[in-house]
Each structure stands twice: as structure tokens, then as C-alpha cells.
Design a protein around this motif. Structure first.
Motif, PDB file in Angstrom:
ATOM      1  N   SER A 114       0.804  -1.221   0.000  1.00  0.00           N
ATOM      2  CA  SER A 114       0.000   0.000   0.000  1.00  0.00           C
ATOM      3  C   SER A 114       0.842   1.278   0.000  1.00  0.00           C
ATOM      4  CB  SER A 114      -0.954  -0.001   1.194  1.00  0.00           C
ATOM      5  OG  SER A 114      -0.215  -0.067   2.412  1.00  0.00           O
ATOM      6  N   GLY A 115       1.972   1.250   0.654  1.00  0.00           N
ATOM      7  CA  GLY A 115       2.792   2.462   0.723  1.00  0.00           C
ATOM      8  C   GLY A 115       4.046   2.397  -0.112  1.00  0.00           C
ATOM      9  N   GLY A 116       4.143   1.408  -0.984  1.00  0.00           N
ATOM     10  CA  GLY A 116       5.373   1.192  -1.732  1.00  0.00           C
ATOM     11  C   GLY A 116       5.523   2.102  -2.933  1.00  0.00           C
ATOM     12  N   LYS A 117       6.749   2.176  -3.407  1.00  0.00           N
ATOM     13  CA  LYS A 117       7.035   2.898  -4.644  1.00  0.00           C
ATOM     14  C   LYS A 117       7.026   1.920  -5.818  1.00  0.00           C
ATOM     15  CE  LYS A 117       9.657   6.605  -2.458  1.00  0.00           C
ATOM     16  NZ  LYS A 117      10.936   7.365  -2.412  1.00  0.00           N
ATOM     17  N   VAL A 118       6.781   2.451  -7.007  1.00  0.00           N
ATOM     18  CA  VAL A 118       6.552   1.617  -8.185  1.00  0.00           C
ATOM     19  C   VAL A 118       7.627   1.871  -9.229  1.00  0.00           C
ATOM     20  CG1 VAL A 118       4.959   1.091 -10.071  1.00  0.00           C
ATOM     21  CG2 VAL A 118       4.061   1.593  -7.784  1.00  0.00           C
ATOM     22  N   VAL A 119       8.225   0.771  -9.703  1.00  0.00           N
ATOM     23  CA  VAL A 119       9.200   0.813 -10.797  1.00  0.00           C
ATOM     24  C   VAL A 119       8.611   0.058 -11.976  1.00  0.00           C
ATOM     25  CG1 VAL A 119      11.525   0.193 -11.559  1.00  0.00           C
ATOM     26  CG2 VAL A 119      11.128   0.866  -9.174  1.00  0.00           C
TER      27      VAL A 119
ATOM     28  N   PRO B 239       2.327  10.269 -13.236  1.00  0.00           N
ATOM     29  CA  PRO B 239       3.481  10.394 -12.323  1.00  0.00           C
ATOM     30  C   PRO B 239       3.129  10.120 -10.867  1.00  0.00           C
ATOM     31  CG  PRO B 239       2.713  12.561 -13.017  1.00  0.00           C
ATOM     32  CD  PRO B 239       1.981  11.561 -13.857  1.00  0.00           C
ATOM     33  N   HIS B 240       1.856  10.223 -10.524  1.00  0.00           N
ATOM     34  CA  HIS B 240       1.450   9.936  -9.146  1.00  0.00           C
ATOM     35  C   HIS B 240       1.407   8.437  -8.866  1.00  0.00           C
ATOM     36  CE1 HIS B 240      -2.109   9.685 -11.630  1.00  0.00           C
ATOM     37  NE2 HIS B 240      -2.800   9.111 -10.662  1.00  0.00           N
ATOM     38  N   LEU B 241       1.476   7.617  -9.927  1.00  0.00           N
ATOM     39  CA  LEU B 241       1.436   6.165  -9.753  1.00  0.00           C
ATOM     40  C   LEU B 241       2.776   5.497 -10.023  1.00  0.00           C
ATOM     41  CD1 LEU B 241      -1.970   5.271 -11.486  1.00  0.00           C
ATOM     42  CD2 LEU B 241      -1.515   5.565  -9.038  1.00  0.00           C
ATOM     43  N   VAL B 242       3.652   6.146 -10.744  1.00  0.00           N
ATOM     44  CA  VAL B 242       4.928   5.549 -11.172  1.00  0.00           C
ATOM     45  C   VAL B 242       6.075   6.406 -10.651  1.00  0.00           C
ATOM     46  CG1 VAL B 242       6.341   4.895 -13.144  1.00  0.00           C
ATOM     47  CG2 VAL B 242       3.859   4.573 -13.226  1.00  0.00           C
ATOM     48  N   ASP B 243       6.987   5.772  -9.915  1.00  0.00           N
ATOM     49  CA  ASP B 243       8.093   6.517  -9.309  1.00  0.00           C
ATOM     50  C   ASP B 243       9.376   6.453 -10.127  1.00  0.00           C
ATOM     51  OD1 ASP B 243       6.964   7.278  -6.493  1.00  0.00           O
ATOM     52  OD2 ASP B 243       6.400   5.185  -6.809  1.00  0.00           O
ATOM     53  N   ALA B 244       9.595   5.372 -10.858  1.00  0.00           N
ATOM     54  CA  ALA B 244      10.818   5.238 -11.651  1.00  0.00           C
ATOM     55  C   ALA B 244      10.556   4.296 -12.812  1.00  0.00           C
ATOM     56  CB  ALA B 244      11.974   4.715 -10.797  1.00  0.00           C
ATOM     57  N   VAL B 245      11.333   4.465 -13.893  1.00  0.00           N
ATOM     58  CA  VAL B 245      11.165   3.660 -15.103  1.00  0.00           C
ATOM     59  C   VAL B 245      12.528   3.254 -15.631  1.00  0.00           C
ATOM     60  CG1 VAL B 245      10.462   3.711 -17.537  1.00  0.00           C
ATOM     61  CG2 VAL B 245       8.972   4.706 -15.787  1.00  0.00           C
ATOM     62  N   PHE B 246      12.658   1.992 -15.993  1.00  0.00           N
ATOM     63  CA  PHE B 246      13.797   1.522 -16.788  1.00  0.00           C
ATOM     64  C   PHE B 246      13.261   1.105 -18.143  1.00  0.00           C
ATOM     65  CE2 PHE B 246      16.118  -2.600 -17.866  1.00  0.00           C
ATOM     66  CZ  PHE B 246      16.946  -1.967 -18.786  1.00  0.00           C
ATOM     67  N   SER B 247      13.709   1.787 -19.189  1.00  0.00           N
ATOM     68  CA  SER B 247      13.232   1.559 -20.543  1.00  0.00           C
ATOM     69  C   SER B 247      14.392   1.147 -21.429  1.00  0.00           C
ATOM     70  CB  SER B 247      12.584   2.849 -21.072  1.00  0.00           C
ATOM     71  OG  SER B 247      12.284   2.737 -22.440  1.00  0.00           O
ATOM     72  N   ASP B 248      14.251   0.016 -22.100  1.00  0.00           N
ATOM     73  CA  ASP B 248      15.315  -0.513 -22.959  1.00  0.00           C
ATOM     74  C   ASP B 248      14.867  -0.480 -24.416  1.00  0.00           C
ATOM     75  OD1 ASP B 248      17.478  -1.820 -24.046  1.00  0.00           O
ATOM     76  OD2 ASP B 248      17.019  -3.780 -23.170  1.00  0.00           O
ATOM     77  N   SER B 249      15.610   0.235 -25.255  1.00  0.00           N
ATOM     78  CA  SER B 249      15.399   0.212 -26.718  1.00  0.00           C
ATOM     79  C   SER B 249      14.011   0.673 -27.130  1.00  0.00           C
ATOM     80  CB  SER B 249      15.640  -1.200 -27.267  1.00  0.00           C
ATOM     81  OG  SER B 249      16.901  -1.691 -26.899  1.00  0.00           O
ATOM     82  N   ALA B 250      13.494   1.697 -26.471  1.00  0.00           N
ATOM     83  CA  ALA B 250      12.114   2.113 -26.708  1.00  0.00           C
ATOM     84  C   ALA B 250      12.028   3.263 -27.700  1.00  0.00           C
ATOM     85  CB  ALA B 250      11.473   2.541 -25.393  1.00  0.00           C
ATOM     86  N   PRO B 251      11.250   3.117 -28.768  1.00  0.00           N
ATOM     87  CA  PRO B 251      10.988   4.257 -29.647  1.00  0.00           C
ATOM     88  C   PRO B 251       9.988   5.202 -28.985  1.00  0.00           C
ATOM     89  CG  PRO B 251       9.740   2.361 -30.379  1.00  0.00           C
ATOM     90  CD  PRO B 251      10.583   1.888 -29.223  1.00  0.00           C
TER      91      PRO B 251
END
Length: 499
Positions: free
Chosen positions: A155-160, A179-191
Motif C-alpha cells: 500500500s505504501g510502496g514505490k513503483v518501478v 506520475p502519481h502512480l509511477v516513481d521510476a522507469v527503466f526503458s530498454d530500446s524504446a521508440p
């Protein structure tokens, strides 16, 4: 064939190739859980309350029960069928290890077993958009963070979010739109830039072949293409092509059948480069320039017919192509390529034509070939004006390459044909990061650190882990920490067995 149709990857790439599972990693759960969540069919209509079951996989990483954090790592599914290996291995799993997080893998609506409608009729496909897919992720994140999931464990966690190719695009756009739901993103080879005519794709392939296989290889391909085009001018020549390339149907000389054949041929070379490991391109070029076979066309045919993903015969009939892609059953052989073609026709373009200037493929597969498919697969309404409008809308809503959201870590391969439509190091900001990996092909950074073919890729993966860790916890991880974490995981598993 057609694994790269209008995208690719993926039996994968953006494409339609599926990601290859990494080597089995250390994990406490040999059989991750397959679960389902009822998702709204239309996130943008208050009058439509219909739902459909979306599939996902879950691994709660209970190897460290006393150190359990409530963070969430979600591998985002793209235009393919998801598999459980990606919640027990790969870089998303390793990021979850460092964060002591639960790891999830969501399936994109309409792909795999996440089927919102009875079939893929055009009327139903109006629910197949990136916007709706982002809504699915938003609803999923809210569910996982609610008291209804695992008694509120997260419930209180951050989202990757983690994604490769089109899934990486979605992950990036989630940080932009939610942005209120997602804290960080790792994107590989994304157009990130929608574009109708993706001429840079084959131009990049030309550069990679020249760098890794030599200019003689590029010349050999150009000679082979010229031979094919000359033979396609006559019925006798077309019969020769059928024999040499083992086509599924007798080769015809009309433009659409000629382009269908040429797409099958160029697609094989595209797949080679897009997913190349060190030595793959140079090895292929050795065969394509082998002086023991005097005909460049026959050398190319030998390569295409022996390529690992080749079908029993080369697809060359446009009428058969249309028949396969107008079958609206989810279980049809061409179902996934039909779905991805629809998305390309209405939102992204990304048509990999040979209209560019700097490549050896002549103009064998013009833009008009793809535009005709939009019309014939769906209806006459799906014309170039619709695609143009969809591309403009996509870039307007998601910023194209003019805006990289904060807290996004993007990896781009120096040998990836999709790189021209993705962010560059110049697009990075103090709160976003772009890592360029020399010699790397498409979607290589998303694999496990144990599955790293070059030092540069391994270094990039550790930097991804460092940066995501810093965003979520304020503390950078490091490779030594990773080694000890893996050893601790194994030790914990052994002690649990002894106990």
C-alpha cells in the motif's frame, strides 16, 4: 516469417518476437503465480462498465521475509504473450532483489490470453490503443497498492516500471501521464517518436552491416537485390526465384507479390541485425560473400533459407498474406501480427520501408506496400490520412522525442535499428538518464546481468540498477552489493532446506 512486421520488435522487438528467457536465476519461487485481474474495457467512458480478465505473473520474493519492503517492480508486457521466466530472471527481477520488492509481469490487452473481446474484428479493435493499455497499468497499480491485494502489503510502496521496445515506450509514457502512480522507469530500446515512414531503420542496418561485416557484405546484398529485381521482370525469372528461394507459392511479377517476397527477404536480414550477438553479423557476412558461390542472389537465398527462424518456405503471396491477416480469431496463426499492424496503422506508423537512400535494398519495399496493408487488413477507412492523424496525435500526447520524463533511465543500443526513434544522451536531464551502449542490439539490457555478452552491456545494467535504486531508496547499489545479494539469496534458500 514476418517477425518484424511494421515494428518489430519482438518475437520481439518492438516487434513480434518474444523475449528469449534468460538463464534460470536464483529464486525462492520456482513456480511464480499466474493471476488475473478484471480490467475496465474502456477507461475513458463513464457509460461503459464492461471488464475483461487481464493476466499477470507475480513473484513476491519471499527469500528475505525479515527485510521485506513494500516496493513494486512491474515488467510491462508488449505485443506478445507473456511468460513466467521474466518474474524469476532478467534485470527487472534483479532490480526487485535489490529493492526487496515484489515483481510482476503484466500482459498487454488483446495479446496472449488477455482478450477483452470475442475476436479481433475491426469494431472491437477500437479498444486496442496505447492509451487504453496505459489505463490498464494504472488500474493494475492501484489494485496492487490497495488493501484488497495481499492485505495491503504494497500500500505504501514505490513503483518501478520496466519495459523493452514498445513496452519500454509504454513504461516511459506512464511516467509522463501517471506520475502519481509511477516513481521510476527503466526503458530498454524504446521508440518514443511516432513516424509514418521509418526510413532510418534500414539505413541503420546498413551502417551496422558495414561496421561489423565490412563494405563487401553491403555490396553483396545490393548485388543480390539487383539480381532479384531483374528476374522479377519476367515470368521465367520469377520461376527461377521460386526455385532458388523456396517460396510458398509460385512467384508472380505484380508489384504487391514482388514486395511481399522482398519483405520476407529483407526481414531476415533485419532480424539478424536487430537481435545480433557479437559475431552474428560478421558470420552471416562470411556466408554472403563466400566466393565459392558465384551468384550473390544464391548466396543470399542460402542464408535466408537456413536462417534459424525461417519457415519451411518463404512467404511471397500478397493475397495469402491478406487472407491470414483478415482472420479475426485470436487463435489464428497471424493474430498477433494483425493486432500489431492495427496499432501501427492507427497510432505509430513505424513502417520500415526501403524509401531511404543509404542501404543496399533498393526500393524493394516502399511505403505504399504498408499503406495498402492497412486498407486490405481492415477497411478502406484505414487510409494514409488516418495513419498521419494517429501519428500526430501520438506525438502530441506523449511528446515524441522532445520530452523525456524525469526518473526515467533509458538504454539505447549503438547497433539497434530502432535507436533513431529513441532518446539520445543529449536528451537526458538532471532527473532523467540515457545510457548509450556501443555495439549493443535491440533489448539486450533487459536481460540478466549474468547474460551479458560485452563489458559495456554489463556496465550499463549495473548503472541501471544503481540509478533505479537511488531514485527509489536514495542509495546507489553497486556490483559488489549485487554479488553478495545473490550469494545471500542462495544461502537463504539452502538454510531453509536444512531447517
Amino acid at each position: 516469417m514476418w517477425p518484424l512486421l511494421l515494428s518489430t520488435v519482438f518475437v520481439g522487438a518492438l516487434g513480434l518476437r518474444t523475449l528469449e528467457p534468460p538463464p534460470p536465476p536464483s529464486t525462492s519461487r520456482a513456480d511464480p503465480e499466474e493471476r488475473w485481474l478484471d480490467i475496465r474495457l474502456d477507461h475513458f467512458s463513464a457509460f461503459n462498465n464492461d471488464t475483461f480478465p487481464m493476466r499477470y505473473y507475480y513473484n513476491d520474493l519471499l527469500a528475505f521475509p525479515n527485510q521485506r519492503d513494500n516496493h513494486i517492480v512491474i515488467e510491462v508486457g508488449g505485443q506478445w504473450t507473456i511468460s513466467p521466466e521474466w518474474v524469476t530472471g532478467g534485470l527487472a527481477f534483479e532490480i526487485a532483489e535489490f529493492l526487496n520488492a515484489g515483481v510482476f509481469y503484466t500482459e498487454h490487452r488483446f495479446y496472449g490470453l488477455s482478450r477483452p473481446t470475442d475476436d479481433t474484428d475491426v469494431d472491437n479493435l477500437r479498444y486496442l490503443t496505447a492509451d487504453q493499455a496505459l489505463g490498464d497499468l494504472a488500474q493494475f497499480i492501484q489494485h496492487v497498492k490497495s488493501e484488497n491485494f495481499q492485505n495491503g502489503m504494497y500500500s505504501g510502496g514505490k513503483v518501478v516500471l520496466v519495459g523493452c521496445s514498445y513496452a519500454g515506450s509504454l513504461a516511459t509514457w506512464m511516467r509522463l501521464g501517471y506520475p502519481h502512480l509511477v516513481d521510476a522507469v527503466f526503458s530498454d530500446s524504446a521508440p518514443l517518436q511516432a513516424q509514418v515512414d521509418f526510413v532510418e531503420y534500414f539505413e541503420k542496418i546498413n551502417d551496422v552491416i558495414s561496421e561489423q561485416g565490412g563494405s563487401a557484405c553491403v555490396t553483396a546484398i545490393a548485388e543480390a537485390i539487383a539480381e532479384i529485381e531483374a528476374l522479377l521482370a519476367t515470368e521465367v525469372g520469377a520461376n527461377t526465384i521460386s526455385d532458388v528461394f523456396n517460396t510458398c507459392s509460385p512467384q508472380q511479377t505484380n508489384p504487391m507479390d514482388a514486395s511481399t517476397l522482398m519483405y520476407s527477404i529483407t526481414d531476415t536480414i533485419a532480424e539478424l541485425v536487430q537481435y545480433a550477438l557479437p559475431g552474428n553479423v560478421s558470420g552471416a557476412c562470411a556466408a554472403l560473400t563466400d566466393a565459392s558461390e558465384s551468384s550473390a542472389m544464391r548466396r543470399l537465398a542460402n542464408f535466408v533459407n537456413s536462417y534459424p527462424s525461417s519457415q519451411p518456405c518463404i512467404r511471397n503471396s500478397y493475397a495469402e498474406l491478406v487472407a491470414g491477416h483478415t482472420n479475426t480469431s485470436f487463435d489464428a496463426e497471424d493474430s498477433e501480427t494483425r493486432l500489431w499492424t492495427y496499432q501501427s496503422c492507427v497510432q505509430f506508423g513505424w513502417f520500415q520501408s526501403t524509401n531511404g537512400e543509404h542501404h543496399p535494398f533498393s526500393n524493394a519495399v516502399p511505403l505504399e506496400f504498408f499503406q495498402q496493408m492497412c486498407l486490405d487488413f481492415f477497411s478502406l477507412y484505414f487510409n494514409s490520412n488516418l495513419t498521419d492523424a494517429g501519428v500526430r496525435r501520438t506525438n502530441l500526447f506523449f511528446g515524441g522525442m522532445t520530452h523525456l520524463p524525469d526518473h526515467v533511465v533509458s538504454v539505447s543500443g549503438g547497433a539497434d535499428p530502432w535507436a533513431p526513434l529513441g532518446p539520445t544522451e543529449a536528451d537526458a536531464t538532471p532527473l532523467s538518464h540515457v545510457l548509450l551502449v556501443p555495439r549493443a542490439s535491440h533489448c539486450r539490457a533487459i536481460h540478466s546481468t549474468q547474460d551479458s555478452e560485452t563489458d559495456e552491456i554489463l556496465e550499463a545494467k549495473w548503472e541501471v540498477i544503481n540509478l533505479i535504486s537511488e531514485i527509489i531508496t536514495g542509495t546507489r547499489a553497486n556490483s559488489a552489493t549485487g554479488v553478495f545479494a545473490s550469494l545471500a539469496l542462495v544461502l537463504c534458500a539452502v538454510l531453509s532446506v536444512i531447517a
